[in-house]
Scaffold this active site. Structure first.
Site, PDB file in Angstrom:
ATOM      1  N   CYS A  13     -13.654   4.370 -28.274  1.00 49.56           N
ATOM      2  CA  CYS A  13     -14.948   5.036 -28.410  1.00 49.56           C
ATOM      3  C   CYS A  13     -15.646   5.196 -27.064  1.00 49.56           C
ATOM      4  O   CYS A  13     -16.690   4.583 -26.816  1.00 49.56           O
ATOM      5  CB  CYS A  13     -15.809   4.268 -29.392  1.00 49.56           C
ATOM      6  SG  CYS A  13     -15.001   4.147 -30.990  1.00 49.56           S
ATOM      7  N   GLY A  29       0.763  -1.240   0.000  1.00 49.34           N
ATOM      8  CA  GLY A  29       0.000   0.000   0.000  1.00 49.34           C
ATOM      9  C   GLY A  29       0.791   1.286   0.000  1.00 49.34           C
ATOM     10  O   GLY A  29       0.208   2.368  -0.131  1.00 49.34           O
TER      11      GLY A  29
HETATM   12  C1  LIG Z   1      -2.911  -5.118  -4.072  1.00 47.63           C
HETATM   13  C2  LIG Z   1      -2.378  -5.734  -2.836  1.00 47.63           C
HETATM   14  C3  LIG Z   1      -1.084  -5.433  -2.408  1.00 47.63           C
HETATM   15  C4  LIG Z   1      -0.195  -4.412  -3.079  1.00 47.63           C
HETATM   16  O1  LIG Z   1      -0.700  -3.123  -2.958  1.00 47.63           O
HETATM   17  P1  LIG Z   1       0.221  -1.873  -3.435  1.00 47.63           P
HETATM   18  O2  LIG Z   1      -0.627  -0.717  -3.122  1.00 47.63           O
HETATM   19  O3  LIG Z   1       0.454  -2.043  -4.886  1.00 47.63           O
HETATM   20  O4  LIG Z   1       1.471  -1.922  -2.636  1.00 47.63           O
HETATM   21  C5  LIG Z   1      -0.609  -6.099  -1.298  1.00 47.63           C
HETATM   22  N1  LIG Z   1      -1.363  -7.020  -0.641  1.00 47.63           N
HETATM   23  C6  LIG Z   1      -2.626  -7.326  -1.031  1.00 47.63           C
HETATM   24  C7  LIG Z   1      -3.390  -8.328  -0.285  1.00 47.63           C
HETATM   25  C8  LIG Z   1      -3.170  -6.691  -2.138  1.00 47.63           C
HETATM   26  O5  LIG Z   1      -4.416  -6.980  -2.510  1.00 47.63           O
END
Ligand SMILES: *Cc1c(COP(=O)(O)O)cnc(C)c1O
Length: 416
Positions: free
Chosen positions: A343, A240
């Site tokens: 489109c 995240g």
């Molecule tokens: C998408 C996801 C991530 C990675 O998220 P980022 O924002 O790209 O770092 C990590 N763990 C889980 C469970 C996810 O669904």
């Protein structure tokens, strides 16, 4: 983004290679990645952990190209997968399953069997019903499944609502208040082994606060579990970490990991993180050519050969990407809507961009390494773009441009 993609004289380069040369050789639209950016990004995570026991599980969905997976595996990474397909990609890239964690709310029995057969590190289980299914599948194979509960800490990630995942109303994870009971239940199921705990509160976070709040709630649970004699091997704090697309100021990798480790100071379990965007986002650009400059009554349009099917983020989340000319021209700028040929009115890459360009020029859509190619589609029967990796002055194609024939190869005529 700064050093890996930079102007040398008036030409935008990736490392030492002019992007114009790549367009010439491989055509457009084309994703271009800096190998050095990938390696540097991974090493920043590694060094931020210092002596702490850890595993960096790259979130495959951010960019699943085999060359990228292979590179991270070589650097020692594990992987976070959310489907059997992603697990197979990891294996095809030559990585072992032993560092793979499997997340996702809807794992099928077939996916569970594949993951058990290949002996992944851990299932990140997201519900009580999934625990029961996994126990049954593992039992039928005579195996024990390692599990971690993905706990929903009910923390606001302060990000776009489509990519906030750690709130009570989201579909992800098990409720914080139910977690202890589910751990007791898991401990009693004969074909499961409780291995860890985890959370993932959302994507493109630009503050450490929500990460720390979630980590502290998870730590409180770990303490309760250990008081009951449930000993965990790892704590998975998800991914995240945000990147700079426009004027965001996300924490550095060092500050982010530092904040997590401070929150976990009193614990000795291995720490897992699952970064996706932070590892690849600013390592890639989408290279596209201006097909037409169209001067409408109210707006000017730069109609390019990349579209929402190639890079969905602007259409989907109203996301902002820098758009840079590949050749800097000494001429006045004009304001353009940068749009694709698809489109849909929602097919745009950028609104109201000041650009000094002529028809036929190349543009680089920056920060496109994460959730770019991986979210691309064939809408309007558009073959997906080529992908190219560059290290220094070495240029290699890492995915061929799709052909139109591939698009309908599986289709059949209906005969009565
Ligand atoms: C998408 C996801 C991530 C990675 O998220 P980022 O924002 O790209 O770092 C990590 N763990 C889980 C469970 C996810 O669904």
């Amino acid at each position: 983004m700064a050093d890996y993609f930079s102007y040398q004289d008036s030409r935008l380069c990736v490392e030492q290679v002019p992007l114009a040369d790549i367009a010439q050789q491989f055509g457009t639209p084309c994703y271009v990645y800096s190998h050095t950016a990938l390696v540097d990004g991974y090493r920043q995570f590694e060094s931020a952990f210092a002596e702490r026991k850890h595993l960096i599980c790259y979130a495959v969905k951010a960019n699943p190209n085999l060359a990228i997976l292979h590179q991270f595996a070589w650097l020692g990474a594990g992987f976070d997968v959310v489907s059997g397909g992603e697990l197979q990609r990891v294996l095809a890239a030559g990585a072992g399953a032993g560092k793979v964690v499997f997340s996702g709310v809807g794992k099928t029995e077939a996916e569970m069997r594949l993951a058990l057969d290949t002996k992944i590190l851990c299932f990140n289980v997201e519900s009580g019903v999934e625990l029961l299914r996994l126990n049954k599948v593992a039992g039928s194979m005579g195996k024990i499944a390692p599990v971690s509960l993905r706990v929903n800490p009910d923390v606001d990630a302060m990000t776009h609502p489509y990519i906030a995942t750690g709130l009570r109303q989201n579909k992800f994870g098990v409720a914080y208040t139910e977690a202890l009971d589910l751990y007791r239940k898991a401990a009693e199921l004969p074909h499961l082994r409780v291995a860890g705990i985890g959370c993932h509160i959302g994507s493109q976070l630009t503050e450490t606060g929500p990460f720390v709040a979630a980590a502290e709630k998870i730590r409180a649970l770990v303490e309760k579990l250990s008081a009951e004699g449930v000993i965990l091997e790892h704590i998975d704090l998800g991914g995240g970490l945000g990147i700079r697309y426009h004027d965001e100021t996300p924490p550095s990798t060092t500050d982010y990991i530092g904040a997590l480790l401070t929150a976990m100071q009193s614990r000795s379990e291995k720490i897992i993180v699952e970064p996706g965007r932070a590892l690849v986002g600013n390592a890639g650009v989408l290279l596209t050519r201006v097909e037409y400059l169209k001067h409408g009554e109210e707006k000017n349009f730069a109609i390019v050969d990349a579209a929402m099917n190639d890079l969905m983020r602007p259409s989907l989340y109203d996301a902002w990407h820098h758009i840079q000319p590949v050749l800097r021209r000494a001429m006045p700028m004009q304001q353009y809507e940068v749009v694709g040929p698809v489109c849909e009115t929602g097919d745009f890459l950028g609104h109201a961009r000041e650009l000094a360009i002529v028809q036929g020029d190349l543009l680089a859509v920056m920060s496109a390494g994460a959730y770019g190619m991986s979210m691309s589609s064939n809408y309007n029967s558009r073959p997906r773009a080529a992908e190219v990796m560059v290290s220094g002055n070495v240029v290699q194609l890492i995915r061929e441009r799709e052909t139109v024939h591939q698009l309908f190869a599986g289709e059949k005529t209906f005969l009565l």
